[in-house]
Write a protein that holds these residues in place. Sequence first.
Motif: not given
Length: 120
Positions: A91-92, A96-97, A99
């Motif tokens: 996830e890092d 952005k946005g 999932r």
Amino acid sequence: MAKKLVIKVTAGADAPERCSQAFTVAAVAVASGVDVSLWLTGESAWFALPGRSAEFELPHAAPLPDLLDSLLAGGRVTLCTQCAARRDITEDDVLKGVRIAGAQVFVQESLADDTQALVY
């Protein structure tokens, strides 16, 4: 027409026309006001990473970064849990946005009322 559209794209640079078609259909649907959920699986998983969509080229096709930006702005973009793990993507790492979710969420979205699912 279905009120929701779930699109799973399994292709990346390995099958550029199929990949581009999935992103194009998803972006057109978002622009048309459809609730869109795009799932990145298989080789398309790489497009969850910053800068990766800019490396994609297909003559006479809309630029993949533009399509992805429109999907992130107006729809949902999900990276398959197993596909991410196989590529050591966390996830890092993702845009952005984006999932990360698994098959249970895909099935739940795909079987919701007034939903059409497509796989490319």
